[in-house]
Design a protein around this motif. Structure first.
Motif, PDB file in Angstrom:
ATOM      1  N   ALA A  13     -14.441 -14.243  18.120  1.00 49.89           N
ATOM      2  CA  ALA A  13     -13.350 -13.562  17.415  1.00 49.89           C
ATOM      3  C   ALA A  13     -12.306 -13.042  18.399  1.00 49.89           C
ATOM      4  O   ALA A  13     -11.097 -13.173  18.166  1.00 49.89           O
ATOM      5  CB  ALA A  13     -13.902 -12.420  16.577  1.00 49.89           C
ATOM      6  N   GLN A  16     -10.262 -15.949  19.670  1.00 47.43           N
ATOM      7  CA  GLN A  16      -9.306 -16.433  18.665  1.00 47.43           C
ATOM      8  C   GLN A  16      -8.083 -15.529  18.573  1.00 47.43           C
ATOM      9  O   GLN A  16      -6.997 -15.980  18.220  1.00 47.43           O
ATOM     10  CB  GLN A  16      -9.971 -16.537  17.296  1.00 47.43           C
ATOM     11  N   LEU A  17      -8.251 -14.254  18.903  1.00 44.50           N
ATOM     12  CA  LEU A  17      -7.128 -13.318  18.891  1.00 44.50           C
ATOM     13  C   LEU A  17      -6.310 -13.385  20.176  1.00 44.50           C
ATOM     14  O   LEU A  17      -5.264 -12.759  20.277  1.00 44.50           O
ATOM     15  CB  LEU A  17      -7.632 -11.892  18.669  1.00 44.50           C
ATOM     16  N   TRP A  26      -2.249  -8.699  19.727  1.00 46.44           N
ATOM     17  CA  TRP A  26      -3.038  -9.302  18.650  1.00 46.44           C
ATOM     18  C   TRP A  26      -2.292  -9.167  17.332  1.00 46.44           C
ATOM     19  O   TRP A  26      -1.774  -8.103  17.003  1.00 46.44           O
ATOM     20  CB  TRP A  26      -4.388  -8.617  18.516  1.00 46.44           C
ATOM     21  N   ASN A  27      -2.230 -10.237  16.591  1.00 45.19           N
ATOM     22  CA  ASN A  27      -1.579 -10.227  15.286  1.00 45.19           C
ATOM     23  C   ASN A  27      -2.677 -10.139  14.222  1.00 45.19           C
ATOM     24  O   ASN A  27      -3.286 -11.132  13.868  1.00 45.19           O
ATOM     25  CB  ASN A  27      -0.738 -11.498  15.103  1.00 45.19           C
ATOM     26  N   VAL A  28      -2.910  -8.937  13.729  1.00 43.29           N
ATOM     27  CA  VAL A  28      -3.995  -8.693  12.786  1.00 43.29           C
ATOM     28  C   VAL A  28      -3.410  -8.181  11.475  1.00 43.29           C
ATOM     29  O   VAL A  28      -2.557  -7.300  11.464  1.00 43.29           O
ATOM     30  CB  VAL A  28      -4.992  -7.652  13.356  1.00 43.29           C
ATOM     31  N   ASP A  29      -3.854  -8.747  10.379  1.00 42.33           N
ATOM     32  CA  ASP A  29      -3.415  -8.315   9.057  1.00 42.33           C
ATOM     33  C   ASP A  29      -4.289  -7.149   8.606  1.00 42.33           C
ATOM     34  O   ASP A  29      -5.403  -7.332   8.135  1.00 42.33           O
ATOM     35  CB  ASP A  29      -3.511  -9.475   8.066  1.00 42.33           C
ATOM     36  N   GLU A  30      -3.776  -5.928   8.773  1.00 38.93           N
ATOM     37  CA  GLU A  30      -4.557  -4.738   8.449  1.00 38.93           C
ATOM     38  C   GLU A  30      -4.821  -4.596   6.957  1.00 38.93           C
ATOM     39  O   GLU A  30      -5.738  -3.879   6.560  1.00 38.93           O
ATOM     40  CB  GLU A  30      -3.852  -3.495   8.970  1.00 38.93           C
ATOM     41  N   GLN A  32      -6.175  -6.618   5.112  1.00 39.34           N
ATOM     42  CA  GLN A  32      -7.478  -7.209   4.799  1.00 39.34           C
ATOM     43  C   GLN A  32      -8.602  -6.173   4.874  1.00 39.34           C
ATOM     44  O   GLN A  32      -9.671  -6.388   4.318  1.00 39.34           O
ATOM     45  CB  GLN A  32      -7.772  -8.367   5.751  1.00 39.34           C
ATOM     46  N   ASP A  33      -8.366  -5.073   5.568  1.00 37.26           N
ATOM     47  CA  ASP A  33      -9.382  -4.036   5.727  1.00 37.26           C
ATOM     48  C   ASP A  33      -9.098  -2.782   4.917  1.00 37.26           C
ATOM     49  O   ASP A  33      -9.727  -1.757   5.124  1.00 37.26           O
ATOM     50  CB  ASP A  33      -9.521  -3.642   7.199  1.00 37.26           C
ATOM     51  N   HIS A  49      -5.700   2.863   4.364  1.00 29.10           N
ATOM     52  CA  HIS A  49      -6.090   2.147   5.574  1.00 29.10           C
ATOM     53  C   HIS A  49      -7.578   2.341   5.822  1.00 29.10           C
ATOM     54  O   HIS A  49      -8.163   3.344   5.460  1.00 29.10           O
ATOM     55  CB  HIS A  49      -5.315   2.657   6.793  1.00 29.10           C
TER      56      HIS A  49
END
Length: 66
Positions: A13, A16-17, A26-30, A32-33, A49
Motif C-alpha cells: 500500500a 502504491q502511494l 500522497w493523493n488520498v481520498d479522505e 472513503q474513510d 472525518h
C-alpha cells in the motif's frame, strides 16, 4: 504467517502511494474513510472525518417497535 502477510500488504500500500519518502504528496481520498451516521427520526447527521477511536465501541440499532 499472519504477521508477514499484514506487513507485506502494508508495504504494498505504501509503495502504491509513492513510498514513505514522498508521504507529503500522497493523493488520498479522505471521503472513503468518513464516518457515516444512520438517521433516527427526521433529522440527518452529516458524515464526519475519520477519527482514531478506542477498540471497543457499542452499536445499538432498533429495527422495529420496542
Amino acid at each position: 504467517t499472519c504477521r508477514s502477510a499484514l506487513a507485506n500488504s502494508l508495504n504494498q500500500a505504501i509503495e502504491q502511494l509513492g513510498g514513505i519518502a514522498s508521504m507529503d504528496s500522497w493523493n488520498v481520498d479522505e471521503s472513503q474513510d468518513q464516518i457515516q451516521h444512520r438517521a433516527i427520526g427526521l433529522a440527518t447527521v452529516p458524515a464526519i472525518h475519520w477519527q482514531n477511536r478506542p477498540t471497543f465501541q457499542q452499536v445499538v440499532e432498533f429495527t422495529g417497535h420496542r
